[in-house]
Every structure is written in structure tokens, then in C-alpha cells.
Design a protein around this motif. Structure first.
Motif, PDB file in Angstrom:
ATOM      1  N   TYR A 166       0.834  -1.204   0.000  1.00  0.00           N
ATOM      2  CA  TYR A 166       0.000   0.000   0.000  1.00  0.00           C
ATOM      3  C   TYR A 166       0.876   1.265   0.000  1.00  0.00           C
ATOM      4  O   TYR A 166       0.647   2.196  -0.778  1.00  0.00           O
ATOM      5  CB  TYR A 166      -0.919  -0.013   1.221  1.00  0.00           C
ATOM      6  CG  TYR A 166      -1.621   1.290   1.510  1.00  0.00           C
ATOM      7  CD1 TYR A 166      -2.745   1.675   0.781  1.00  0.00           C
ATOM      8  CD2 TYR A 166      -1.155   2.144   2.517  1.00  0.00           C
ATOM      9  CE1 TYR A 166      -3.389   2.878   1.047  1.00  0.00           C
ATOM     10  CE2 TYR A 166      -1.781   3.344   2.777  1.00  0.00           C
ATOM     11  CZ  TYR A 166      -2.904   3.708   2.041  1.00  0.00           C
ATOM     12  OH  TYR A 166      -3.524   4.905   2.301  1.00  0.00           O
ATOM     13  N   ASN A 170       1.401   4.005  -3.123  1.00  0.00           N
ATOM     14  CA  ASN A 170       1.158   5.436  -2.923  1.00  0.00           C
ATOM     15  C   ASN A 170       2.319   6.273  -3.455  1.00  0.00           C
ATOM     16  O   ASN A 170       2.103   7.338  -4.055  1.00  0.00           O
ATOM     17  CB  ASN A 170       0.922   5.741  -1.440  1.00  0.00           C
ATOM     18  CG  ASN A 170      -0.553   5.701  -1.073  1.00  0.00           C
ATOM     19  OD1 ASN A 170      -1.317   6.560  -1.486  1.00  0.00           O
ATOM     20  ND2 ASN A 170      -0.943   4.694  -0.306  1.00  0.00           N
ATOM     21  N   TYR A 173       1.980   6.239  -7.203  1.00  0.00           N
ATOM     22  CA  TYR A 173       0.877   7.116  -7.606  1.00  0.00           C
ATOM     23  C   TYR A 173       1.327   8.582  -7.630  1.00  0.00           C
ATOM     24  O   TYR A 173       1.047   9.316  -8.597  1.00  0.00           O
ATOM     25  CB  TYR A 173      -0.303   6.938  -6.652  1.00  0.00           C
ATOM     26  CG  TYR A 173      -1.366   8.000  -6.785  1.00  0.00           C
ATOM     27  CD1 TYR A 173      -2.256   7.988  -7.861  1.00  0.00           C
ATOM     28  CD2 TYR A 173      -1.454   9.037  -5.850  1.00  0.00           C
ATOM     29  CE1 TYR A 173      -3.226   8.982  -7.996  1.00  0.00           C
ATOM     30  CE2 TYR A 173      -2.419  10.024  -5.980  1.00  0.00           C
ATOM     31  CZ  TYR A 173      -3.293   9.999  -7.052  1.00  0.00           C
ATOM     32  OH  TYR A 173      -4.239  10.977  -7.199  1.00  0.00           O
ATOM     33  N   MET A 189      -3.617   3.742  -8.295  1.00  0.00           N
ATOM     34  CA  MET A 189      -4.742   4.013  -7.392  1.00  0.00           C
ATOM     35  C   MET A 189      -5.664   2.799  -7.282  1.00  0.00           C
ATOM     36  O   MET A 189      -6.169   2.476  -6.193  1.00  0.00           O
ATOM     37  CB  MET A 189      -5.517   5.232  -7.886  1.00  0.00           C
ATOM     38  CG  MET A 189      -6.679   5.637  -6.994  1.00  0.00           C
ATOM     39  SD  MET A 189      -6.220   5.911  -5.246  1.00  0.00           S
ATOM     40  CE  MET A 189      -5.205   7.389  -5.397  1.00  0.00           C
ATOM     41  N   ILE A 192      -4.003   0.458  -5.022  1.00  0.00           N
ATOM     42  CA  ILE A 192      -4.173   0.931  -3.640  1.00  0.00           C
ATOM     43  C   ILE A 192      -5.523   0.452  -3.103  1.00  0.00           C
ATOM     44  O   ILE A 192      -5.637  -0.014  -1.965  1.00  0.00           O
ATOM     45  CB  ILE A 192      -4.074   2.476  -3.585  1.00  0.00           C
ATOM     46  CG1 ILE A 192      -2.622   2.917  -3.793  1.00  0.00           C
ATOM     47  CG2 ILE A 192      -4.599   3.009  -2.245  1.00  0.00           C
ATOM     48  CD1 ILE A 192      -2.458   4.406  -4.032  1.00  0.00           C
ATOM     49  N   GLY A 193      -6.541   0.559  -3.968  1.00  0.00           N
ATOM     50  CA  GLY A 193      -7.863   0.072  -3.582  1.00  0.00           C
ATOM     51  C   GLY A 193      -7.859  -1.404  -3.232  1.00  0.00           C
ATOM     52  O   GLY A 193      -8.478  -1.827  -2.249  1.00  0.00           O
ATOM     53  N   SER A 204     -12.654   2.773   2.344  1.00  0.00           N
ATOM     54  CA  SER A 204     -11.485   3.431   1.741  1.00  0.00           C
ATOM     55  C   SER A 204     -11.164   2.823   0.377  1.00  0.00           C
ATOM     56  O   SER A 204     -10.760   3.527  -0.553  1.00  0.00           O
ATOM     57  CB  SER A 204     -10.266   3.304   2.661  1.00  0.00           C
ATOM     58  OG  SER A 204     -10.483   3.976   3.882  1.00  0.00           O
ATOM     59  N   SER A 208     -10.901   4.681  -3.329  1.00  0.00           N
ATOM     60  CA  SER A 208      -9.726   4.548  -4.201  1.00  0.00           C
ATOM     61  C   SER A 208     -10.115   4.082  -5.599  1.00  0.00           C
ATOM     62  O   SER A 208      -9.636   4.615  -6.601  1.00  0.00           O
ATOM     63  CB  SER A 208      -8.720   3.567  -3.588  1.00  0.00           C
ATOM     64  OG  SER A 208      -8.165   4.093  -2.404  1.00  0.00           O
ATOM     65  N   HIS A 209     -10.988   3.084  -5.679  1.00  0.00           N
ATOM     66  CA  HIS A 209     -11.417   2.594  -6.996  1.00  0.00           C
ATOM     67  C   HIS A 209     -12.225   3.661  -7.745  1.00  0.00           C
ATOM     68  O   HIS A 209     -12.121   3.774  -8.972  1.00  0.00           O
ATOM     69  CB  HIS A 209     -12.224   1.309  -6.857  1.00  0.00           C
ATOM     70  CG  HIS A 209     -11.367   0.086  -6.750  1.00  0.00           C
ATOM     71  ND1 HIS A 209     -10.509  -0.322  -7.761  1.00  0.00           N
ATOM     72  CD2 HIS A 209     -11.216  -0.824  -5.752  1.00  0.00           C
ATOM     73  CE1 HIS A 209      -9.885  -1.414  -7.392  1.00  0.00           C
ATOM     74  NE2 HIS A 209     -10.294  -1.751  -6.173  1.00  0.00           N
ATOM     75  N   GLU A 211     -11.743   6.878  -7.507  1.00  0.00           N
ATOM     76  CA  GLU A 211     -10.735   7.823  -8.010  1.00  0.00           C
ATOM     77  C   GLU A 211      -9.996   7.235  -9.210  1.00  0.00           C
ATOM     78  O   GLU A 211      -9.692   7.945 -10.176  1.00  0.00           O
ATOM     79  CB  GLU A 211      -9.739   8.156  -6.891  1.00  0.00           C
ATOM     80  CG  GLU A 211      -8.641   9.123  -7.289  1.00  0.00           C
ATOM     81  CD  GLU A 211      -9.148  10.481  -7.750  1.00  0.00           C
ATOM     82  OE1 GLU A 211      -8.455  11.124  -8.569  1.00  0.00           O
ATOM     83  OE2 GLU A 211     -10.234  10.894  -7.296  1.00  0.00           O
TER      84      GLU A 211
END
Length: 284
Positions: A166, A170, A173, A189, A192-193, A204, A208-209, A211
Motif C-alpha cells: 500500500y 502510494n 501514484y 490508485m 491501492i484500492g 477506503s 480509491s477505486h 478515483e
């Protein structure tokens, strides 16, 4: 035709270049088994030239052919042979002062990491991804650094190290956004999801998904959008929101249909069936 012309005038360098290009063309149309012999032939001719010219440019040329031969094997799942070819490329690139050689060496390290990953040797894969990242930093290539971080994070996810992955996703990203590569930022991203999902943080993960979808819309990546909508559907289902799940699946379904992705289209039908079952809608 070019090769025949070069052969007539006994131009070995020209002939090797033509053979190299034939190999690349065959690989580009996925005729890897045919391309393999051309990669090897090009390297063999260049070896003869190397007996007279041992300069950095010649070393780079040999490395390119050996790397091509390795990637060709990789695409055929001949992983041990690929590693052998990549190691030959490395031998011509380490210590080579040319900028192009340093960039290629970073690429070879990246590909060796992927190769070892396919072989299930995650320790070696991690080592090569780390070497790649070090070289990318030295070269100041932020976009390539971001790609290297994505590779490293993915490997950590395979090992179940979701928190570490994670954090690295980030970093990737941030670099993708800094260099204005929104499609790649969307990949990071979305990943990250997935890490948040694996850590049980559904709300959360949904953010993320969502975005990731926006970023992929900006990049006009319909397959990426569909992937994130599908993941959102699964997340909504896991969090007990079957109606929202169906809405997300429908959006993924329309996108996969639009790009004629039959494999994911079929897979999504299974998700639909499972969701309708949760709603006790047995007719659908």
C-alpha cells in the motif's frame, strides 16, 4: 530484402541490423518461435564484429540483441533461457558509460524481476526490482521510477505484505501524477484500492477505486475503467450493498461489451448471477 542486399556487399553490420529488425517484427506479431532464431543469428554476427570493435557502442548493440533474445524467450515462457540471455546483456552493460546503456540496464533488471516473479522466485525478483529502482533514481527518470515502484509493490502483494505494498503504491501514484501520466496513476490508485480491500478497509477501497475510474476516464482507458467498476461491484457486494453492486457491475459490463473483451465479459456474468442470488432474484 535489405538483408539480401547487405549480404551481397558483405556488410555484416547491415546484415545484423536487418536480422535484428526481422526478429523484432516477428515478436511484434507474436510469432516468437520464428523470431527466436533471428535474435540468435543477429547476436552471432555481432559477436564476430566485436572481435574487432570492443567499444561501448558495440557492447550496447550486443546487449540489445541479447535482451531481445531474452524477452523473446520470456514471451514463450522459457524463463531459464531468458535469464541466461539477460545475464549476457548485463555483462555488456555494467560499466558501460553510455546513457543509453544505463537506461537499457535498468530495463533488463526490471525484466529479470518479472522473469523471476513468473518462476516463483520472489527473493530474486525483489532484488532485481530494487536494483532497477536504484538505477532509475540515479538517472532521474521519475516515470520509470514510478513503474519500478509499481512492480515492487505488486511483488509485495503476492507475498501478502499488503501494508508495505500500500505504501509503495502510494509513492508510485504520487510520481505518476507528478509526471502527468494519469493512466498509470489510475493503475496505482486501483492497486491501492485492492490493498485496502485486502486489509478489510472497504470504505477506503471504494473511494480509491472511484478515483481510479476518474483517472482512467481522463486517459480514455475503457478496460481500466471496467476493471475498477468490476472491483467496485465486488466491494459493494462484500459490504452488503447488492443494489449498488449491480449498478457497478452493469457499468463494467457495458464497457467490456464496448471493447469486445469476451473473457472479462463472461467472467462478469458469473458475478451478476451471484449478486442476483443474494437479492433472491432467481429468475435473473
Amino acid at each position: 530484402k535489405a538483408k539480401v542486399a547487405y549480404d551481397k556487399i558483405r556488410d555484416m553490420d547491415g546484415s545484423a541490423k536487418s536480422i535484428n529488425n526481422i526478429a523484432l517484427a516477428l515478436d511484434n506479431i507474436t510469432r516468437y518461435d520464428e523470431g527466436q532464431k533471428f535474435w540468435d543469428e543477429a547476436f552471432k554476427i555481432k559477436q564476430e564484429t566485436f572481435k574487432k570493435d570492443t567499444g561501448n557502442n558495440m557492447k550496447l548493440d550486443l546487449a540489445r540483441s541479447s535482451y531481445g533474445a531474452g524477452y523473446n524467450r520470456f514471451k514463450q515462457s522459457k524463463y531459464k533461457e531468458a535469464i541466461e540471455k539477460y545475464n549476457v546483456a548485463v555483462s555488456f552493460l555494467v560499466g558501460n558509460s553510455l546513457l543509453s546503456a544505463k537506461k537499457l540496464l535498468a530495463t533488463v533488471y526490471s525484466q529479470m524481476g518479472k522473469n523471476y516473479e513468473k518462476m516463483g522466485n520472489y527473493k530474486n525478483a525483489s532484488d532485481y526490482y530494487s536494483m532497477e529502482n536504484t538505477m532509475r533514481k540515479a538517472l532521474g527518470d521519475e516515470q520509470a521510477m514510478a513503474d519500478a515502484l509499481d512492480n515492487a509493490a505488486y511483488l509485495l502483494s503476492l507475498l501478502g505484505k499488503y501494508r508495505e505494498a500500500y505504501g509503495i503504491y502510494n509513492q508510485a501514484y504520487s510520481l505518476h501524477m507528478k509526471t502527468n501520466h494519469k493512466n498509470d496513476a489510475g493503475y496505482s490508485m486501483s492497486s491501492i484500492g485492492q490493498m485496502l480491500w485486502n486489509l478489510g478497509k472497504y470504505d477506503s477501497a471504494i473511494i480509491s477505486h472511484t478515483e481510479a475510474i476518474k483517472l482512467r476516464e481522463d486517459a480514455n482507458n475503457k478496460k481500466g475503467q471496467a476493471y475498477s467498476w468490476k472491483k467496485l461491484g465486488s466491494l459493494y457486494k462484500e459490504s452488503g450493498q447488492p443494489q449498488k453492486s449491480l449498478e457497478a457491475y452493469n457499468k463494467a459490463f457495458a464497457l467490456y461489451k464496448d471493447i469486445d473483451d469476451k473473457e472479462n465479459y463472461a467472467s462478469l456474468l458469473e458475478d451478476f448471477a451471484s449478486n442476483y442470488k443474494s437479492l433472491k432474484d432467481y429468475t435473473n
